[in-house]
Design a protein around this motif. Sequence first.
Motif, PDB file in Angstrom:
ATOM      1  N   HIS A  77       0.863  -1.187   0.000  1.00 30.03           N
ATOM      2  CA  HIS A  77       0.000   0.000   0.000  1.00 30.03           C
ATOM      3  C   HIS A  77       0.896   1.233   0.000  1.00 30.03           C
ATOM      4  O   HIS A  77       1.351   1.700   1.050  1.00 30.03           O
ATOM      5  CB  HIS A  77      -0.901  -0.029   1.223  1.00 30.03           C
ATOM      6  CG  HIS A  77      -1.941   1.047   1.246  1.00 30.03           C
ATOM      7  ND1 HIS A  77      -2.399   1.698   0.115  1.00 30.03           N
ATOM      8  CD2 HIS A  77      -2.623   1.614   2.296  1.00 30.03           C
ATOM      9  CE1 HIS A  77      -3.304   2.597   0.444  1.00 30.03           C
ATOM     10  NE2 HIS A  77      -3.452   2.568   1.761  1.00 30.03           N
ATOM     11  N   THR A 101      -7.779   2.996   2.598  1.00 29.63           N
ATOM     12  CA  THR A 101      -7.058   1.965   3.349  1.00 29.63           C
ATOM     13  C   THR A 101      -8.025   1.000   4.017  1.00 29.63           C
ATOM     14  O   THR A 101      -7.783  -0.226   4.037  1.00 29.63           O
ATOM     15  CB  THR A 101      -6.156   2.620   4.407  1.00 29.63           C
ATOM     16  OG1 THR A 101      -5.209   3.471   3.752  1.00 29.63           O
ATOM     17  CG2 THR A 101      -5.402   1.565   5.200  1.00 29.63           C
ATOM     18  N   LEU A 105      -7.897  -2.967   3.266  1.00 34.94           N
ATOM     19  CA  LEU A 105      -7.664  -3.958   4.309  1.00 34.94           C
ATOM     20  C   LEU A 105      -8.850  -4.917   4.451  1.00 34.94           C
ATOM     21  O   LEU A 105      -8.662  -6.109   4.735  1.00 34.94           O
ATOM     22  CB  LEU A 105      -7.390  -3.260   5.642  1.00 34.94           C
ATOM     23  CG  LEU A 105      -6.066  -2.482   5.723  1.00 34.94           C
ATOM     24  CD1 LEU A 105      -5.934  -1.788   7.069  1.00 34.94           C
ATOM     25  CD2 LEU A 105      -4.873  -3.399   5.475  1.00 34.94           C
ATOM     26  N   CYS A 108      -8.328  -7.391   1.791  1.00 37.45           N
ATOM     27  CA  CYS A 108      -7.244  -8.313   2.155  1.00 37.45           C
ATOM     28  C   CYS A 108      -7.700  -9.324   3.204  1.00 37.45           C
ATOM     29  O   CYS A 108      -7.306 -10.496   3.175  1.00 37.45           O
ATOM     30  CB  CYS A 108      -6.041  -7.542   2.681  1.00 37.45           C
ATOM     31  SG  CYS A 108      -5.182  -6.541   1.451  1.00 37.45           S
ATOM     32  N   GLN A 109      -8.535  -8.853   4.128  1.00 35.89           N
ATOM     33  CA  GLN A 109      -9.011  -9.745   5.184  1.00 35.89           C
ATOM     34  C   GLN A 109      -9.855 -10.882   4.616  1.00 35.89           C
ATOM     35  O   GLN A 109      -9.782 -12.024   5.087  1.00 35.89           O
ATOM     36  CB  GLN A 109      -9.823  -8.943   6.204  1.00 35.89           C
ATOM     37  CG  GLN A 109     -10.314  -9.768   7.387  1.00 35.89           C
ATOM     38  CD  GLN A 109     -11.028  -8.924   8.420  1.00 35.89           C
ATOM     39  OE1 GLN A 109     -10.753  -7.729   8.535  1.00 35.89           O
ATOM     40  NE2 GLN A 109     -11.952  -9.522   9.156  1.00 35.89           N
ATOM     41  N   VAL A 117       1.328  -7.931   3.819  1.00 35.80           N
ATOM     42  CA  VAL A 117       0.865  -6.560   3.590  1.00 35.80           C
ATOM     43  C   VAL A 117       1.975  -5.602   4.024  1.00 35.80           C
ATOM     44  O   VAL A 117       2.497  -5.705   5.145  1.00 35.80           O
ATOM     45  CB  VAL A 117      -0.430  -6.244   4.357  1.00 35.80           C
ATOM     46  CG1 VAL A 117      -0.788  -4.764   4.218  1.00 35.80           C
ATOM     47  CG2 VAL A 117      -1.583  -7.112   3.861  1.00 35.80           C
ATOM     48  N   LEU A 161      -4.312  -0.975  10.466  1.00 33.24           N
ATOM     49  CA  LEU A 161      -3.468  -2.098  10.088  1.00 33.24           C
ATOM     50  C   LEU A 161      -3.193  -3.007  11.285  1.00 33.24           C
ATOM     51  O   LEU A 161      -3.142  -4.241  11.143  1.00 33.24           O
ATOM     52  CB  LEU A 161      -2.154  -1.588   9.492  1.00 33.24           C
ATOM     53  CG  LEU A 161      -1.237  -2.656   8.886  1.00 33.24           C
ATOM     54  CD1 LEU A 161      -1.949  -3.399   7.759  1.00 33.24           C
ATOM     55  CD2 LEU A 161       0.053  -2.035   8.370  1.00 33.24           C
ATOM     56  N   PHE A 164      -6.187  -5.116  11.611  1.00 27.74           N
ATOM     57  CA  PHE A 164      -6.167  -6.155  10.578  1.00 27.74           C
ATOM     58  C   PHE A 164      -5.230  -7.296  10.974  1.00 27.74           C
ATOM     59  O   PHE A 164      -5.556  -8.475  10.803  1.00 27.74           O
ATOM     60  CB  PHE A 164      -5.715  -5.536   9.248  1.00 27.74           C
ATOM     61  CG  PHE A 164      -5.337  -6.543   8.205  1.00 27.74           C
ATOM     62  CD1 PHE A 164      -6.304  -7.164   7.436  1.00 27.74           C
ATOM     63  CD2 PHE A 164      -3.994  -6.880   7.992  1.00 27.74           C
ATOM     64  CE1 PHE A 164      -5.958  -8.104   6.469  1.00 27.74           C
ATOM     65  CE2 PHE A 164      -3.636  -7.808   7.036  1.00 27.74           C
ATOM     66  CZ  PHE A 164      -4.621  -8.431   6.270  1.00 27.74           C
ATOM     67  N   VAL A 173       2.818  -8.519   8.407  1.00 27.12           N
ATOM     68  CA  VAL A 173       2.549  -7.086   8.259  1.00 27.12           C
ATOM     69  C   VAL A 173       3.830  -6.283   8.494  1.00 27.12           C
ATOM     70  O   VAL A 173       4.490  -6.456   9.528  1.00 27.12           O
ATOM     71  CB  VAL A 173       1.447  -6.626   9.237  1.00 27.12           C
ATOM     72  CG1 VAL A 173       1.295  -5.112   9.205  1.00 27.12           C
ATOM     73  CG2 VAL A 173       0.119  -7.295   8.900  1.00 27.12           C
TER      74      VAL A 173
END
Length: 345
Positions: A77, A101, A105, A108-109, A117, A161, A164, A173
């Motif tokens: 990102h 964002t 996310l 992505c989840q 990420v 984040l 997440f 991450v």
Amino acid sequence: MTPSVVLVTGVSGFLGGHLAARLAANPDIERVLGVDTVPPPRDLLRRMGRAEFVRADIRNPLIAKVISQASVDTVVHASLSANPGNSGNRAATKEMNVIGTMQLLAACQKAPTVRRVVLKSTTVVYGASPRDPALFDETMMPKELPSGGYAKDAAEIEGYLRGFARRRPDVSVTVLRFANFIGPRIDSIFTRYFALPVVPTVLGYDARVQLLHEEDALAVLERAASHDIPGTFNVAADGVLMLSQAIRRAGRLTLPVPQMAVGPVGRLFRSARIVDFSPEQMRLLNFGRVVDNGRLRRQFGFTPRWTTTQAFDDYVRGTALHRVVPSERIAQVERGVLTAARALR
């Protein structure tokens, strides 16, 4: 482990576009997707090679479809922006930063293929105040929480984040807190600031400035995308420059502005679309900010190639800034001041 399918956001910008180009040049990476709301400039698009440009808005839930259909395993990102010019105004910038964002996310989840990420964050999250420590490390919090603007966006995004990461503990991450970028090719707030023939400063202050060369920034992003190195890292060059030293090295003139006039001057420059002096930028010019890059060396395994001074000098050479005041004249004035000082002893 080398990723198979990488998605990079913000590829119409310098960092996102050139990162996509570097990743596409890696034969071990099967596919690179570059996402943005507008296409990259034509020359940057050519540099991206086999990277595929996808015109998509990360604020739209449809970004989840892009990630799932391509079986993306790594998301970088890189579109977090401090520049309202990229999206029209501050409200639109905040929406792209924060809402974008959140949607990314969320996508992505839901995607079981996502395993890594990487967030391009900023040292602005530490703030800038007269009570700051000499060096910020990654465990420290700002002395004064940001009340708005880019700094608040960045702090909120890092919080999302972390949330997440708790919900998807199987995903690696990485948070990269970058210092201000400088270099001959990148367009940033600082490159515009030091290109002004007369550079406004805050009267009575001489902030410490820590920078990062554009090539070091790209190298760090590439390493984070290509290797599994979780954690939060300050990304900044070694050493600092005093603001007055940087202005002198660029051959510019200084315009000291009283504290009470800083706001009006900033709004004047912003309305003229010369330089965007946001509140956090003005605080940085007041108090400065320096971060510790020890964890970047030890755990991330990267040592910046350029020091702050070398990066700044490369920017000055590469952009061929014409000195407003010749260096010979500066040396002459300095000699005169020293002579006068000795005479007063």
